[in-house]
Structures are given as structure tokens and as C-alpha cells.
Write a protein that holds these residues in place. Structure first.
Motif, PDB file in Angstrom:
ATOM      1  N   ALA A 216      -2.081  -4.519  -1.890  1.00 58.94           N
ATOM      2  CA  ALA A 216      -3.312  -4.268  -2.640  1.00 58.94           C
ATOM      3  C   ALA A 216      -3.068  -4.495  -4.122  1.00 58.94           C
ATOM      4  CB  ALA A 216      -3.798  -2.838  -2.399  1.00 58.94           C
TER       5      ALA A 216
ATOM      6  N   ALA B  67      -8.331   1.881  -2.132  1.00 59.02           N
ATOM      7  CA  ALA B  67      -7.520   0.816  -1.535  1.00 59.02           C
ATOM      8  C   ALA B  67      -7.284   1.098  -0.054  1.00 59.02           C
ATOM      9  CB  ALA B  67      -6.203   0.683  -2.274  1.00 59.02           C
TER      10      ALA B  67
ATOM     11  N   LEU C 116       0.828  -1.193   0.000  1.00 62.13           N
ATOM     12  CA  LEU C 116       0.000   0.000   0.000  1.00 62.13           C
ATOM     13  C   LEU C 116       0.870   1.255   0.000  1.00 62.13           C
ATOM     14  CD1 LEU C 116      -3.117   0.339   0.117  1.00 62.13           C
ATOM     15  CD2 LEU C 116      -2.886   0.646   2.593  1.00 62.13           C
TER      16      LEU C 116
ATOM     17  N   ALA D  66      -8.408  -1.104   3.100  1.00 62.81           N
ATOM     18  CA  ALA D  66      -7.507  -1.496   4.191  1.00 62.81           C
ATOM     19  C   ALA D  66      -8.169  -1.244   5.539  1.00 62.81           C
ATOM     20  CB  ALA D  66      -6.193  -0.720   4.080  1.00 62.81           C
TER      21      ALA D  66
ATOM     22  N   ASP E 268      -8.103  -1.810  -6.150  1.00 62.31           N
ATOM     23  CA  ASP E 268      -8.765  -1.351  -4.923  1.00 62.31           C
ATOM     24  C   ASP E 268      -8.978  -2.488  -3.922  1.00 62.31           C
ATOM     25  OD1 ASP E 268      -8.886   1.098  -6.194  1.00 62.31           O
ATOM     26  OD2 ASP E 268     -10.968   0.837  -6.865  1.00 62.31           O
ATOM     27  N   GLU E 269      -8.408  -3.655  -4.197  1.00 61.95           N
ATOM     28  CA  GLU E 269      -8.622  -4.841  -3.352  1.00 61.95           C
ATOM     29  C   GLU E 269      -7.407  -5.105  -2.477  1.00 61.95           C
ATOM     30  OE1 GLU E 269      -9.015  -9.721  -3.891  1.00 61.95           O
ATOM     31  OE2 GLU E 269      -8.763  -8.403  -5.631  1.00 61.95           O
ATOM     32  N   ILE E 270      -7.634  -5.405  -1.202  1.00 63.36           N
ATOM     33  CA  ILE E 270      -6.560  -5.837  -0.310  1.00 63.36           C
ATOM     34  C   ILE E 270      -6.326  -7.329  -0.551  1.00 63.36           C
ATOM     35  CG2 ILE E 270      -5.818  -6.107   2.074  1.00 63.36           C
ATOM     36  CD1 ILE E 270      -5.993  -3.198   1.017  1.00 63.36           C
ATOM     37  N   THR E 271      -5.107  -7.662  -0.950  1.00 65.50           N
ATOM     38  CA  THR E 271      -4.793  -9.044  -1.340  1.00 65.50           C
ATOM     39  C   THR E 271      -4.016  -9.805  -0.277  1.00 65.50           C
ATOM     40  OG1 THR E 271      -2.818  -8.225  -2.476  1.00 65.50           O
ATOM     41  CG2 THR E 271      -4.810  -8.522  -3.804  1.00 65.50           C
TER      42      THR E 271
END
Length: 251
Positions: free
Chosen positions: A162, A83, A70, A87, A165-168
Motif C-alpha cells: 500500500a 488501507a 501492509l 485491501a 490508503d491505496e493498494i499498489t
């Protein structure tokens, strides 16, 4: 694992080291209790975490997570505001989860550590006395009773990954414990105050800004000696000592 032509040193000091070999991270840590906590915390946490590939003490092998950090302290974040909101939502899921079975430090321990580290900073003329004393005052907001939640405990912005816009993935769980929720929010936004609003938008109710600022000061004061003694520079632009100077200038 696919063939690789180099080994990347991610982190290395006398306590532990992390290497990246292709798509695998190798964490070398002689403290097996710390590794036990990391593995169990990743199992319990209701957020994306790295896959454990194998463990042969003192080495823990983890699969790399998708996306990129991030951000990093001392550098502007290139992640989208969405993002950062995501989080905050991930941190809320963690804090709403059942408590892990081991406690973390309480206010009394932090108060003792604060006095010790401030004394070291002053005795070694690391920072002006006015900066240390003002931040000690700001950090006092942290030293109150709290309702413990499942905290990551070391939620630096570089530990959250991330993709779009997705936290991976959230990495480095060795300090996970029962603790103050606002510690995680402060760690995530340390040096990135401009994204605190995004994180709170995702997190929801319960974020006392004065206590978050207190944790910024406390964490930066407590980190100074360790960073200096392990070859890091907390005086780099945007890093811990800049955070302390900004807090001392804020009325």
C-alpha cells in the motif's frame, strides 16, 4: 535498471529463492509449473500485480511495486485502517473475477493434511496436546463444501503493498487457484485480528467469522512443520504458534 551496490536476499530455502536487485525482484524456482501459475494468475487478476520484466527459467524477473507491505506477521501494522479496508475491497474484486482454469485443494485434502500435521506436532512434542486438539476442533469449521472463487492462495499480509490508503500491488501468486474465499481473508488477517473488521468493511457480505477463525487455526497447524524444517520460527511473538495458543484460550 539503475546501478546498485547490493543484492538483498528476500527469501531463501531449498525450494526457491527471491532476491532484490535495485528495483527488480529475481525469483529463482526450479518448479516451472509453479511459475507458470504465477505468471498466468497475475495476467488474469483484476488487481494491481507486479510487472513481469522477463523470464528465463528458472528465473522470473518482476518489477518492484510502489509502497510498502501492509504489515508482517509478528509485528504491529503501521498501515492506516483505510488501507486495510482497501485491501478487503481488492480481495473482493479478485473473488468476483472469473475462475482461473486450475482447481485448488478441496476440503478432503485439507482434512487429510490436518490429520497428518497434527499427528506430527503431537509426536514431536512441538505444542501442548490441548492446544493442538482445540485448534483441530476450530479448524473443522473450514472443512465444509464451498463455492470456489479466484483465490490468491498465499495472501500473507506481507504480500499486499500500500501507498497511503491505496493498494499498489499484490505479489507472490504461485498458489493462486480456485478455492475458498475465506481462506484469503484469513491469510490476510492472520496475526492481525484487530484489522479483521476493516478488511470485512472493504470486502462486504459473505465473511463468516467462525470460518475465518477456522482458517487461522488450519493454516497455522499446517504451516508448523514446514516452518520449523526450513529454519523459520513459528513460535516468535505474534506468529503461528501464538495464533494457535490464542485460539485455544478463546471460548
Amino acid at each position: 535498471m539503475a546501478a546498485v551496490d547490493k543484492v538483498e536476499i528476500v527469501l531463501a530455502h531449498e525450494e526457491r529463492a527471491t532476491l532484490r536487485v535495485g528495483d527488480v525482484f529475481l525469483k529463482v524456482d526450479p518448479d516451472q509449473e509453479r511459475t507458470d501459475v504465477e505468471v498466468e494468475a497475475m495476467t488474469l487478476a483484476p488487481v494491481p500485480t507486479p510487472q513481469v520484466l522477463w523470464r528465463k527459467p528458472p528465473v522470473l524477473a518482476l518489477a518492484a511495486v510502489r509502497g510498502k507491505e501492509l504489515g508482517r506477521i509478528g509485528r504491529p501494522s503501521t498501515a492506516s485502517p483505510a488501507a486495510w479496508v482497501a485491501a478487503g475491497a481488492a480481495v473482493r474484486r479478485l473473488h468476483d473475477a472469473p475462475l482461473p482454469p486450475w482447481p485448488g485443494p478441496g476440503p478432503e485434502q485439507y482434512a487429510a493434511d490436518l490429520e497428518s500435521e497434527c499427528a506430527w506436532l503431537l509426536a514431536n512434542d512441538i505444542l501442548p496436546a490441548a492446544v493442538v486438539e482445540r485448534n483441530r476442533e476450530v479448524a473443522g469449521a473450514v472443512l465444509r463444501p464451498w463455492n470456489p472463487v479466484f483465490v490468491h492462495g498465499d495472501l500473507h499480509v506481507s504480500h499486499v503493498f500500500a501507498e497511503g490508503d491505496e493498494i499498489t500491488g499484490i505479489i507472490d501468486w504461485s498458489e493462486a487457484a480456485q478455492g475458498d474465499a475465506l481462506r484469503d481473508l484469513a491469510s490476510l488477517t492472520l496475526g492481525h485480528e484487530e484489522h479483521l473488521g476493516d478488511v470485512i468493511a472493504g470486502y462486504g457480505a459473505g465473511a463468516d467469522i467462525d470460518v475465518v477463525r477456522g482458517w487461522w487455526s488450519l493454516r497455522s497447524l499446517l504451516a508448523g512443520r514446514w516452518l520449523v524444517e526450513h529454519g523459520f520460527d513459528p513460535d516468535s511473538p505474534g506468529c503461528e504458534f501464538d495464533v494457535l495458543r490464542a485460539a485455544s484460550a478463546r471460548t
